[in-house]
Design a protein around this motif. Structure first.
Motif, PDB file in Angstrom:
ATOM      1  N   LEU A   7       7.083  13.837 -12.696  1.00 26.73           N
ATOM      2  CA  LEU A   7       7.428  13.220 -13.976  1.00 26.73           C
ATOM      3  C   LEU A   7       6.400  12.192 -14.410  1.00 26.73           C
ATOM      4  CD1 LEU A   7      11.249  12.946 -13.335  1.00 26.73           C
ATOM      5  CD2 LEU A   7      10.183  14.249 -15.198  1.00 26.73           C
ATOM      6  N   GLU A   8       5.787  11.523 -13.448  1.00 30.05           N
ATOM      7  CA  GLU A   8       4.750  10.547 -13.769  1.00 30.05           C
ATOM      8  C   GLU A   8       3.494  11.245 -14.266  1.00 30.05           C
ATOM      9  OE1 GLU A   8       2.614   7.095 -14.309  1.00 30.05           O
ATOM     10  OE2 GLU A   8       4.767   7.340 -13.965  1.00 30.05           O
ATOM     11  N   ALA A   9       3.170  12.380 -13.671  1.00 31.71           N
ATOM     12  CA  ALA A   9       1.907  13.054 -13.983  1.00 31.71           C
ATOM     13  C   ALA A   9       2.015  14.014 -15.160  1.00 31.71           C
ATOM     14  CB  ALA A   9       1.402  13.811 -12.757  1.00 31.71           C
ATOM     15  N   ALA A  10       3.195  14.571 -15.375  1.00 32.53           N
ATOM     16  CA  ALA A  10       3.339  15.635 -16.378  1.00 32.53           C
ATOM     17  C   ALA A  10       4.264  15.206 -17.501  1.00 32.53           C
ATOM     18  CB  ALA A  10       3.859  16.906 -15.701  1.00 32.53           C
ATOM     19  N   ARG A  11       3.820  14.263 -18.272  1.00 36.06           N
ATOM     20  CA  ARG A  11       4.671  13.703 -19.326  1.00 36.06           C
ATOM     21  C   ARG A  11       4.986  14.692 -20.439  1.00 36.06           C
ATOM     22  NH1 ARG A  11       1.327   8.867 -21.280  1.00 36.06           N
ATOM     23  NH2 ARG A  11      -0.338  10.311 -20.724  1.00 36.06           N
ATOM     24  N   PHE A  12       4.174  15.742 -20.576  1.00 31.56           N
ATOM     25  CA  PHE A  12       4.355  16.662 -21.692  1.00 31.56           C
ATOM     26  C   PHE A  12       4.719  18.067 -21.224  1.00 31.56           C
ATOM     27  CE2 PHE A  12       1.640  13.245 -23.098  1.00 31.56           C
ATOM     28  CZ  PHE A  12       2.210  12.891 -24.304  1.00 31.56           C
ATOM     29  N   SER A  13       5.350  18.171 -20.063  1.00 30.58           N
ATOM     30  CA  SER A  13       5.645  19.488 -19.501  1.00 30.58           C
ATOM     31  C   SER A  13       6.969  20.043 -19.993  1.00 30.58           C
ATOM     32  CB  SER A  13       5.676  19.408 -17.978  1.00 30.58           C
ATOM     33  OG  SER A  13       6.191  20.597 -17.438  1.00 30.58           O
TER      34      SER A  13
END
Length: 202
Positions: free
Chosen positions: A123-129
């Motif tokens: 969730l920290e790394a993939a804010r637009f997933s």
């Protein structure tokens, strides 16, 4: 843009990042968000151009090298793709989807602490997933299932989930379970009713 990415509104994500870049032309993050959106639309050439700009702005960005590698592979420029992936690894970059897949495995095995760790990384790394809603659901459920449950953290995830996916039955069911765990039964019933209005069942 997070909500639009969650819904697959990639053209609107691009419009948002265009506006972002008009204000902050030197943002490598904005170029990478736009590149990912362009790849989702199949426009790998434009995505590749944005990744080049991002790499020039932040030469040590593992994410910039990784996204460029994906675009280059789609364009069948395999030598350039391999070079980009190698540089991403050198920078210590990990594809967030790997954390998501790990989280799914740990969640299925009932290894709650590890599931929480991997979903948090994701969730920290993939804010637009597009997987963001499911990651929030898994982390919320895992926090409720710990030997020492954390309904406060689960509530945070449940409210985030219903915020980005207001038609998610799972979001309201999770929030209802959280409120019930906190002995807020009347509030829990309200959330269960919201879920039932979305999916009345058989």
């Amino acid at each position: 843009s997070v909500l639009r990415a969650q819904r697959g509104d990639w053209r609107k994500v691009i419009a948002d990042t265009d506006a972002w870049l008009a204000l902050e032309r030197g943002s490598a993050a904005a170029f990478l968000v736009r590149a990912r959106a362009m790849m989702s639309l199949g426009d790998y050439e434009s995505a590749q151009k944005d990744t080049e700009v991002a790499r020039n702005l932040e030469p040590n960005s593992g994410e910039a090298h990784f996204v460029r590698g994906v675009a280059m592979a789609a364009l069948k420029l395999y030598r350039d793709s391999d070079e980009s992936f190698a540089r991403a690894l050198e920078a210590g970059y990990v594809d967030p989807d790997e954390w998501y897949r790990d989280a799914q495995g740990f969640f299925g095995e009932g290894r709650w602490a590890l599931a929480i760790d991997r979903t948090s990384r994701y969730l920290e790394a993939a804010r637009f997933s597009k997987y963001r809603a499911e990651a929030l659901r898994m982390r919320g459920r895992a926090n409720l299932a710990l030997d020492t449950p954390r309904p406060d953290l689960a509530e945070r995830d449940a409210r985030s989930l219903t915020g980005i996916a207001p038609e998610s039955v799972q979001g309201y069911l999770l929030l209802g379970d959280v409120l019930q765990a906190q002995e807020r039964d009347e509030k829990a019933i309200e959330e269960y009713r919201k879920a039932a209005r979305i999916d009345p069942g058989p």
